[in-house]
Each structure stands twice: as C-alpha cells, then as structure tokens.
Design a protein around this motif. Structure first.
Motif, PDB file in Angstrom:
ATOM      1  N   LEU A  73       0.736  -1.148  -0.064  1.00 15.90           N
ATOM      2  CA  LEU A  73      -0.172  -0.047  -0.087  1.00 15.90           C
ATOM      3  C   LEU A  73       0.758   1.131   0.041  1.00 15.90           C
ATOM      4  N   LYS A  74       0.769   2.130  -0.937  1.00 14.31           N
ATOM      5  CA  LYS A  74       1.504   3.199  -1.178  1.00 14.31           C
ATOM      6  C   LYS A  74       0.458   4.458  -1.133  1.00 14.31           C
ATOM      7  N   ASN A  75       0.954   5.630  -0.351  1.00 17.59           N
ATOM      8  CA  ASN A  75       0.320   6.766  -0.391  1.00 17.59           C
ATOM      9  C   ASN A  75       0.735   7.715  -1.634  1.00 17.59           C
ATOM     10  N   GLY A  76      -0.554   8.282  -2.190  1.00 16.30           N
ATOM     11  CA  GLY A  76      -0.373   9.050  -3.388  1.00 16.30           C
ATOM     12  C   GLY A  76       0.060  10.414  -3.293  1.00 16.30           C
ATOM     13  N   LEU A  77       0.418  11.285  -4.126  1.00 12.26           N
ATOM     14  CA  LEU A  77       1.076  12.582  -4.127  1.00 12.26           C
ATOM     15  C   LEU A  77       0.063  13.232  -3.222  1.00 12.26           C
ATOM     16  N   PHE A  78      -1.089  13.423  -3.553  1.00  9.35           N
ATOM     17  CA  PHE A  78      -1.857  14.479  -2.708  1.00  9.35           C
ATOM     18  C   PHE A  78      -2.054  14.015  -1.087  1.00  9.35           C
ATOM     19  N   TYR A  79      -2.375  12.674  -1.119  1.00  6.09           N
ATOM     20  CA  TYR A  79      -2.072  12.215   0.528  1.00  6.09           C
ATOM     21  C   TYR A  79      -0.992  12.756   1.000  1.00  6.09           C
ATOM     22  N   GLU A  80       0.208  12.504   0.795  1.00  5.40           N
ATOM     23  CA  GLU A  80       1.506  12.983   1.164  1.00  5.40           C
ATOM     24  C   GLU A  80       1.663  14.439   1.453  1.00  5.40           C
ATOM     25  N   PHE A  81       0.982  15.107   0.625  1.00  9.58           N
ATOM     26  CA  PHE A  81       1.011  16.772   0.672  1.00  9.58           C
ATOM     27  C   PHE A  81       0.032  17.122   1.716  1.00  9.58           C
ATOM     28  N   GLN A  83      -0.581  15.362   4.336  1.00 15.74           N
ATOM     29  CA  GLN A  83       0.281  15.066   5.739  1.00 15.74           C
ATOM     30  C   GLN A  83       1.149  16.068   5.958  1.00 15.74           C
ATOM     31  N   ARG A  84       2.039  16.571   5.020  1.00 16.34           N
ATOM     32  CA  ARG A  84       2.847  17.752   5.190  1.00 16.34           C
ATOM     33  C   ARG A  84       2.247  19.032   5.736  1.00 16.34           C
ATOM     34  N   ALA A  85       1.330  19.153   5.276  1.00 16.32           N
ATOM     35  CA  ALA A  85       0.334  20.462   5.532  1.00 16.32           C
ATOM     36  C   ALA A  85      -0.297  20.436   6.744  1.00 16.32           C
ATOM     37  N   LYS A  86      -0.579  19.102   7.392  1.00 17.13           N
ATOM     38  CA  LYS A  86      -0.733  18.840   8.863  1.00 17.13           C
ATOM     39  C   LYS A  86      -0.074  19.185   9.573  1.00 17.13           C
ATOM     40  N   ARG A  87       1.127  18.935   9.290  1.00 16.86           N
ATOM     41  CA  ARG A  87       2.546  18.938  10.203  1.00 16.86           C
ATOM     42  C   ARG A  87       2.895  20.702  10.394  1.00 16.86           C
ATOM     43  N   ASP A  88       2.261  21.490   9.389  1.00 12.23           N
ATOM     44  CA  ASP A  88       2.688  22.830   9.532  1.00 12.23           C
ATOM     45  C   ASP A  88       1.601  23.710   9.319  1.00 12.23           C
ATOM     46  N   PHE A 139      -8.987  10.155   7.189  1.00  7.54           N
ATOM     47  CA  PHE A 139      -8.415  11.006   6.299  1.00  7.54           C
ATOM     48  C   PHE A 139      -9.091  12.229   6.151  1.00  7.54           C
ATOM     49  N   TYR A 140      -8.429  13.504   6.375  1.00  7.31           N
ATOM     50  CA  TYR A 140      -9.068  14.763   6.069  1.00  7.31           C
ATOM     51  C   TYR A 140      -8.301  15.636   5.422  1.00  7.31           C
ATOM     52  N   ILE A 141      -8.865  16.850   4.787  1.00  8.36           N
ATOM     53  CA  ILE A 141      -7.981  17.767   4.171  1.00  8.36           C
ATOM     54  C   ILE A 141      -7.990  18.751   5.038  1.00  8.36           C
ATOM     55  N   PRO A 142      -6.623  19.301   5.463  1.00  9.79           N
ATOM     56  CA  PRO A 142      -6.587  20.523   6.579  1.00  9.79           C
ATOM     57  C   PRO A 142      -6.855  21.726   5.684  1.00  9.79           C
ATOM     58  N   LYS A 143      -7.230  22.749   6.548  1.00  8.62           N
ATOM     59  CA  LYS A 143      -7.863  24.066   5.929  1.00  8.62           C
ATOM     60  C   LYS A 143      -6.742  24.925   5.551  1.00  8.62           C
ATOM     61  N   ASN A 144      -5.384  24.471   5.807  1.00  3.08           N
ATOM     62  CA  ASN A 144      -4.395  25.537   4.979  1.00  3.08           C
ATOM     63  C   ASN A 144      -3.810  24.908   3.664  1.00  3.08           C
ATOM     64  N   VAL A 145      -4.767  23.952   3.254  1.00  2.00           N
ATOM     65  CA  VAL A 145      -4.461  23.454   2.002  1.00  2.00           C
ATOM     66  C   VAL A 145      -5.322  24.154   0.847  1.00  2.00           C
ATOM     67  N   HIS A 146      -4.696  24.596  -0.288  1.00  2.00           N
ATOM     68  CA  HIS A 146      -5.446  25.148  -1.259  1.00  2.00           C
ATOM     69  C   HIS A 146      -5.178  24.229  -2.541  1.00  2.00           C
ATOM     70  N   LEU A 147      -6.377  24.396  -3.416  1.00  2.00           N
ATOM     71  CA  LEU A 147      -6.278  23.635  -4.587  1.00  2.00           C
ATOM     72  C   LEU A 147      -6.256  24.585  -5.791  1.00  2.00           C
TER      73      LEU A 147
END
Length: 213
Positions: A73-81, A83-88, A139-147
């Motif tokens: 099981l591998k995480n995709g590009l947006f999933y990893e992105f 996770q990075r945003a959640k830590r910051d 899983f959730y998308i943090p509020k500091n992520v913009h598409l």
C-alpha cells in the motif's frame, strides 16, 4: 485582477484558471501560490499534470507492486502533501493541478470530492479511504491546503468536468493581453521597434476576432 484571484482562492480554497493556450495559466499559477503562501517557498507547493491514465491510486492511495513480486500500500501525491500541511498548520500550502480537465476527475478524487469543499476541511469531516485499514485514522484535508487547477478552454475534454466538481471550484477566466501596456513594454525590452509592435498587436487582435466569429 491578480489580487481578485488571490482573494478567491483564500475564500473558496479551490479555483480553476481557464483560458486559451498561451495566456500564461501555468506561469501565473505559481505566482498565485507564492502570494497565498506569503513568500516564495517551493517546499509548500506541489504540482501535477492530470492525464487519462492518472488514477486514484496515483493521487490518493493504492497498492503498488514491489521488487519481490508482492503488493504494498502506497500513499499518493496528494495524500502525502496533506500530511505535510498537517504538520505545519501555521503556513499555507498550494497544490497545483495542471490540465485538470484531462483526467477522470470522479475517479481520481473518489471520496475526496466531498472533502475538498471549503466548509468540509478539518478532522470533523474526516472519512475512511477506499484502501484504508479498519484501525487507521480517517483522512481529512487540512484548512491550510489550497487547490489550484488550470484548464485549457480549447480542449475538447472539457465535457469531462462534471457538475459536482464545478460546484466546488471557482472558475476564473484569463484572456490574451496583447493590448496591455506590459506586453508593449516587454516587446520594447526585447528590442522590437514600435511600428513592428503595433503591427504584431493589430494582427493578433484581428486573428483572435476571426477565431471568435
């Protein structure tokens, strides 16, 4: 107009820049991202180009073959992105999707079609992923992520952009700016003479009018 675009992405969280080829959609997307972040920092930006073979497994999560013949099981590009945003959470992050209309959007986004809405961000609206294990956190998308998506209006695959996605994005048009002061100055800086500049602008405007009509 640039400030209006930045205001839209800060409010809506999701925007799509659409326009004919060559108006600078991909170029301005990076500049908008820097403005949302507050400074130039490519570590807070991720960019991907959608195509017909791009899938949920590439974007979110899925099983991939390993060297020993197994599947992992591998995480995709947006999933990893995310996770990075959640830590910051004190910083803004921007995920740029070039040619967003070229992919099978319902398939790529999957259950995230709900989560990308501006009022569905955060842990209170987390969901279980298709490949997620029962004991894993949702899983959730943090509020500091913009598409930020870009879309070529000359592309026939526009029909693939379904109404569910259209409702979740603000669509902003970019037009050719041949008559602008900046375009004239750019040509002058490149050593083009004023008579040639006027001829270039006149012919391009006539050409575009002919295409429209």
């Amino acid at each position: 107009k640039f400030l209006d675009i930045v205001e839209s992405i800060n409010y809506k969280k999701n925007i799509i820049l659409q326009g004919p080829p060559g108006v600078g959609k991909s170029f301005i997307a990076k500049r908008i991202a820097y403005s949302v972040i507050g400074f130039k920092d490519d570590t807070k930006i991720e960019m991907v180009q959608f195509h017909q073979s791009y899938s949920y497994e590439d974007f979110i999560q899925g099983y991939r073959p390993t060297d020993d013949g197994r599947f992992e099981l591998k995480n995709g590009l947006f999933y990893e992105f995310c996770q990075r945003a959640k830590r910051d959470l004190t910083s803004n992050y921007v995920f740029i999707i070039d040619e967003i209309n070229r992919g099978n959007l319902s398939k790529i986004f999957g259950e995230l079609m709900l989560l990308i809405e501006a009022d569905k961000r955060g842990p209170n609206t987390s969901v279980s992923l298709a490949y997620g294990k029962p004991n894993e956190p949702k899983f959730y998308i943090p509020k500091n992520v913009h598409l930020l998506g870009t879309m070529n209006t000359a592309d026939r695959s526009l029909a693939m952009v379904d109404y569910a996605l259209r409702r979740r994005f603000t669509f902003l048009n970019l037009q050719p700016e041949f008559k602008s002061v900046e375009f004239r100055q750019h040509l002058l800086d490149k050593g083009v003479t004023k008579p040639i500049i006027e001829k270039i602008i006149q012919r391009l405007v006539v050409l575009n009018d002919a295409i429209i009509n």
